[in-house]
Design an enzyme around this catalytic site. Structure first.
Site, mmCIF file in Angstrom:
data_model
loop_
_atom_site.group_PDB
_atom_site.id
_atom_site.type_symbol
_atom_site.label_atom_id
_atom_site.label_comp_id
_atom_site.label_asym_id
_atom_site.label_seq_id
_atom_site.Cartn_x
_atom_site.Cartn_y
_atom_site.Cartn_z
ATOM 1 C CG HIS A 25 0.678 -8.946 -7.487
ATOM 2 N ND1 HIS A 25 1.239 -8.730 -6.251
ATOM 3 C CD2 HIS A 25 0.125 -7.755 -7.878
ATOM 4 C CE1 HIS A 25 1.035 -7.465 -5.893
ATOM 5 N NE2 HIS A 25 0.381 -6.851 -6.854
ATOM 6 C CG HIS A 85 -4.018 -5.959 -5.016
ATOM 7 N ND1 HIS A 85 -4.385 -4.643 -5.241
ATOM 8 C CD2 HIS A 85 -2.726 -6.067 -5.437
ATOM 9 C CE1 HIS A 85 -3.376 -3.997 -5.779
ATOM 10 N NE2 HIS A 85 -2.344 -4.826 -5.905
ATOM 11 C CD GLU A 122 -1.268 -4.405 -2.412
ATOM 12 O OE1 GLU A 122 -0.804 -5.451 -2.915
ATOM 13 O OE2 GLU A 122 -1.072 -3.269 -2.900
#
Length: 379
Positions: free
Chosen positions: A139, A213, A343
């Site tokens: 991420h 997210h 996502e």
């Protein structure tokens, strides 16, 4: 597309005082006035003002913040009209500054999901990205886009209200090359759609993979999501090896616990799998600008329905496996499988998998990713 000229409403206000207005005109005015947006300064982070934005359309309410591009609340009605928050959240916006380990509601970048070995090669040069997931990058590194203060600007149109946010990720941030300028439009429409649009440009060859997210729980977060019904419009996944880095294979899921091509009860599938889901589903085989419906989630008891649309080639489906004894909003303690994440994004480790759809971005090009979360009820 989201970027449109703001809706000019002053003429509607003047019409509203005219006694000769037709009923149809009155209806239009009432619908327009139901769309509203409110900004409230709630803190300062790294010297920059942080705001909470409340978007309302008369049926739904969404709370956003320019800290991390976070969706902090989504209040949606059930089949009886009862509005409840349906995303895992922290108690207030400043809590996100230091307590958001699970990335609740955050904008994820510069690269969502995993990069194997925390390195990418571009034009013959190897760039070493921050390791924050064992030997890999997750991420965007230690301080990705979800903990940055974005520059915000409110806008309103006839059919939507929203916030336009911009963030400049400088050359070398978390090890990524190039000055990457990203604009994120986040808006609530009159049709109960939460629309997100990412647009990025760079001055040097780089890689980009952006998503949101949010952790959805359509039962109003009264327990786990095993009673949800899930459908994902994909016939394959990219299976992972050590560290959940894809092996490079595109694997058919027909007849396996991963198969959600037809609607399935999530609890049954979790039991069949024997573990939680955290897998990339192949929604497209190559990059394209087509906005495609990729998933439907239903909660039969409440009647709430979530449809997910995206232009990206993949969908990371995650069932909050690692959220355990987590202190959330409203005095609730979140546990594994208390939510599911949809996502939309590029495939994990694409920079190191030449056969995967490319995530490279060159100067003069524009990276565009559109996501639509559409909410409804069934009776």
């Amino acid at each position: 597309m989201i970027p449109k000229k703001p809706f000019i409403v002053f003429f509607l206000a003047s019409l509203a005082i005219c006694t000769s207005l037709a009923q149809t005109k009155s209806t239009i005015i009432q619908e327009a006035s139901a769309l509203s947006i409110k900004a409230e300064k709630v803190g300062v982070w790294e010297g920059k003002d942080v705001f909470k934005y409340t978007l309302e359309n008369g049926n739904m309410q969404v709370e956003l913040t320019n800290f991390g591009g976070i969706i902090s609340r989504i209040y949606a009605p059930d089949k009886n009209g009862k509005r409840e928050n349906i995303v895992l959240a922290l108690e207030n916006v400043p809590d996100y500054f230091t307590k958001n380990g699970p990335y609740l509601g955050a904008a994820i970048g510069r690269y969502a999901n995993r990069i194997g070995g925390a390195s990418v090669e571009l034009d013959g040069e190897t760039f070493h990205i921050t390791k924050n997931n064992g030997a890999n990058t997750l991420h965007g590194g230690a301080k990705g886009f979800g903990v940055k203060v974005w520059k915000p600007e409110i806008y309103k149109r006839e059919d939507a209200v929203g916030v336009k946010m911009t963030y400049l990720s400088v050359d070398g941030e978390e090890g990524f090359p190039g000055n990457l300028l990203t604009t994120l439009w986040m808006e609530l429409t009159a049709d109960n759609e939460l629309k997100l649009l990412f647009e990025s440009t760079t001055d040097k060859m780089t890689v980009v993979n952006l998503t949101n997210h949010s952790y959805f729980n359509l039962n109003g977060i009264t327990g786990d999501v095993r009673d949800h019904e899930v459908q994902i419009f994909a016939d394959a996944i990219t299976p992972g090896g050590p560290g959940q880095i894809p092996t490079g294979e595109i694997k058919s899921i027909a007849g396996t616990p991963f198969d959600f091509q037809t609607p399935k009860n999530l609890g049954v599938q979790l039991d069949a799998l024997g573990e939680g889901f955290d897998h990339n589903y192949v929604t497209k085989r190559e990059n394209s600008s087509e906005l495609k419906k990729i998933a439907i989630v239903k909660h039969p008891a409440s009647g709430r329905v979530l449809q997910v649309f995206s232009t990206a080639p993949g969908l990371q489906f995650y069932t909050a496996n690692h959220v355990r004894n987590f202190a959330g909003a409203d005095g609730k303690t979140y546990q594994p499988h208390w939510a599911l994440c949809m996502e939309p994004q590029a495939w994990p480790d694409s920079p190191n998998k030449p056969t995967f759809p490319s995530t490279s971005l060159a100067p003069g090009e524009k990276h565009v990713h559109e996501i639509v979360y559409k909410f409804d009820t069934e009776f």
